[in-house]
Design an enzyme around this catalytic site. Sequence first.
Site, mmCIF file in Angstrom:
data_model
loop_
_atom_site.group_PDB
_atom_site.id
_atom_site.type_symbol
_atom_site.label_atom_id
_atom_site.label_comp_id
_atom_site.label_asym_id
_atom_site.label_seq_id
_atom_site.Cartn_x
_atom_site.Cartn_y
_atom_site.Cartn_z
ATOM 1 N N ARG A 1 5.480 25.453 7.902
ATOM 2 C CA ARG A 1 6.527 25.655 6.912
ATOM 3 C C ARG A 1 6.268 24.705 5.747
ATOM 4 O O ARG A 1 5.546 23.712 5.885
ATOM 5 C CB ARG A 1 7.912 25.386 7.503
ATOM 6 C CG ARG A 1 8.310 26.328 8.639
ATOM 7 C CD ARG A 1 9.700 25.993 9.153
ATOM 8 N NE ARG A 1 10.151 26.923 10.181
ATOM 9 C CZ ARG A 1 9.977 26.752 11.490
ATOM 10 N NH1 ARG A 1 9.348 25.664 11.938
ATOM 11 N NH2 ARG A 1 10.421 27.643 12.357
ATOM 12 N N LYS B 1 11.848 22.761 12.620
ATOM 13 C CA LYS B 1 13.140 23.442 12.587
ATOM 14 C C LYS B 1 13.755 23.449 13.985
ATOM 15 O O LYS B 1 13.080 23.781 14.966
ATOM 16 C CB LYS B 1 12.965 24.876 12.081
ATOM 17 C CG LYS B 1 14.278 25.587 11.777
ATOM 18 C CD LYS B 1 14.011 26.923 11.122
ATOM 19 C CE LYS B 1 15.310 27.620 10.745
ATOM 20 N NZ LYS B 1 15.060 28.924 10.078
ATOM 21 N N HIS C 1 6.130 30.454 1.676
ATOM 22 C CA HIS C 1 6.458 30.955 3.010
ATOM 23 C C HIS C 1 5.691 32.237 3.328
ATOM 24 O O HIS C 1 5.488 32.562 4.500
ATOM 25 C CB HIS C 1 7.964 31.194 3.125
ATOM 26 C CG HIS C 1 8.477 31.070 4.531
ATOM 27 N ND1 HIS C 1 8.453 29.887 5.234
ATOM 28 C CD2 HIS C 1 9.010 31.981 5.379
ATOM 29 C CE1 HIS C 1 8.959 30.076 6.441
ATOM 30 N NE2 HIS C 1 9.297 31.340 6.559
ATOM 31 N N ARG D 1 2.749 31.591 5.481
ATOM 32 C CA ARG D 1 3.085 31.468 6.899
ATOM 33 C C ARG D 1 3.247 32.857 7.531
ATOM 34 O O ARG D 1 2.782 33.101 8.644
ATOM 35 C CB ARG D 1 4.364 30.651 7.047
ATOM 36 C CG ARG D 1 4.927 30.532 8.461
ATOM 37 C CD ARG D 1 6.114 29.578 8.430
ATOM 38 N NE ARG D 1 7.045 29.794 9.530
ATOM 39 C CZ ARG D 1 6.972 29.184 10.714
ATOM 40 N NH1 ARG D 1 5.974 28.342 10.946
ATOM 41 N NH2 ARG D 1 7.864 29.413 11.651
ATOM 42 N N HIS E 1 9.202 29.439 16.836
ATOM 43 C CA HIS E 1 10.379 30.285 16.920
ATOM 44 C C HIS E 1 11.100 30.057 18.241
ATOM 45 O O HIS E 1 10.462 29.983 19.295
ATOM 46 C CB HIS E 1 10.005 31.769 16.800
ATOM 47 C CG HIS E 1 9.605 32.154 15.415
ATOM 48 N ND1 HIS E 1 8.900 33.322 15.131
ATOM 49 C CD2 HIS E 1 9.807 31.545 14.218
ATOM 50 C CE1 HIS E 1 8.699 33.398 13.826
ATOM 51 N NE2 HIS E 1 9.233 32.341 13.260
ATOM 52 N N TYR F 1 6.965 40.695 12.879
ATOM 53 C CA TYR F 1 5.623 40.906 12.350
ATOM 54 C C TYR F 1 4.974 42.164 12.917
ATOM 55 O O TYR F 1 4.020 42.682 12.341
ATOM 56 C CB TYR F 1 4.754 39.673 12.619
ATOM 57 C CG TYR F 1 5.301 38.440 11.947
ATOM 58 C CD1 TYR F 1 5.296 38.316 10.560
ATOM 59 C CD2 TYR F 1 5.881 37.412 12.682
ATOM 60 C CE1 TYR F 1 5.836 37.212 9.930
ATOM 61 C CE2 TYR F 1 6.415 36.300 12.068
ATOM 62 C CZ TYR F 1 6.393 36.201 10.696
ATOM 63 O OH TYR F 1 6.939 35.104 10.080
#
Length: 331
Positions: free
Chosen positions: A148, A173, A279, A282, A305, A314
């Site tokens: 990120r 995150k 982003h 990524r 995630h 994706y």
Amino acid sequence: MSYSGGSEGVTGAGAPRLMDQVRARMRLKHYSLRTERAYAAWIRRFIVANDKRHPRDMGAVEVERFLSSLAVEGQVAAGTQNQALSALLFLYREVLGVELPWMETIVRAKRPQRVPVVLSRDEVTRLLTLMEGTRALMASLLYGSGLRLMECVRLRVKDVDFSRHEICVRDGKGGKDRHVPLPARLNGALAQQVERVRVIHEQDLAAGHGAVWLPNALARKYRSASRELGWQYVFPATGLSRDPRGSECRRHHVDESSLQRAVRAARLRAGIVKPATCHTLRHSFATHLLESGHDIRTIQELLGHKDVTTTQIYTHVLNRGGLGVLSPLDQ
């Protein structure tokens, strides 16, 4: 009791300054400076929207009305409304000691289901080729390691492991650590960047500076750590700056906006019409790994995630799943 918007304080007979209480509580819970500023801004906005009344004199009704107005009149995104809600819940629960009842009547901002913008391999190559120096290296890490934006600019020297060809992302995150691959073709450039950091750090130490910001209570627990090379940022700022939470003059990491501007400029020069941002690199990292046949659970781990359903977006970019059919026109 009323809110004094100009001074960020709450005035009244013996009343403490509310915003000082908010900031003190957030620092006690180790909230980031970004979160502190965002929450403080939403709390001020809430107070001003209610004729500068003290939040203690208001409650769930005013909170519901304020949040609903953001969705209906302000037409804000769902994430923006959720951030405002989190700020007000923090204010009432952590600062005022008031537990707001569940607010059923809030008009929720709609969260649209969108697939991410993804660049082709050729577009990534064109974009990175048109970037130079440190910004090119940072953008290459976003794509090559799936970092990120803020994970990249906050990278510390100690978290780059050249021998194992990996990078340790600290406090990502959700407060999670993870390991991501260090592309072999970036080894040389990244090693040169670390050497530049070493030189800059030695100059700072000679000038009586050299201490870097440390998270949580590490500065008190390990008093000399802030002056060690390992804790320095891989991408330091060009100059020293004063700590907004104190008086010490330190060298912080580079401003992320400089990388954002560099990516945008390179995109325009490359003639890429997609609205690509940092982003997007990524997103492209994850999509190209899927195209290469890597397992989605592995990609989930690399991206950090929490849930695999987040990573599954994706597959839609690849036209897999329900869209993985051959058009009858092509048949």
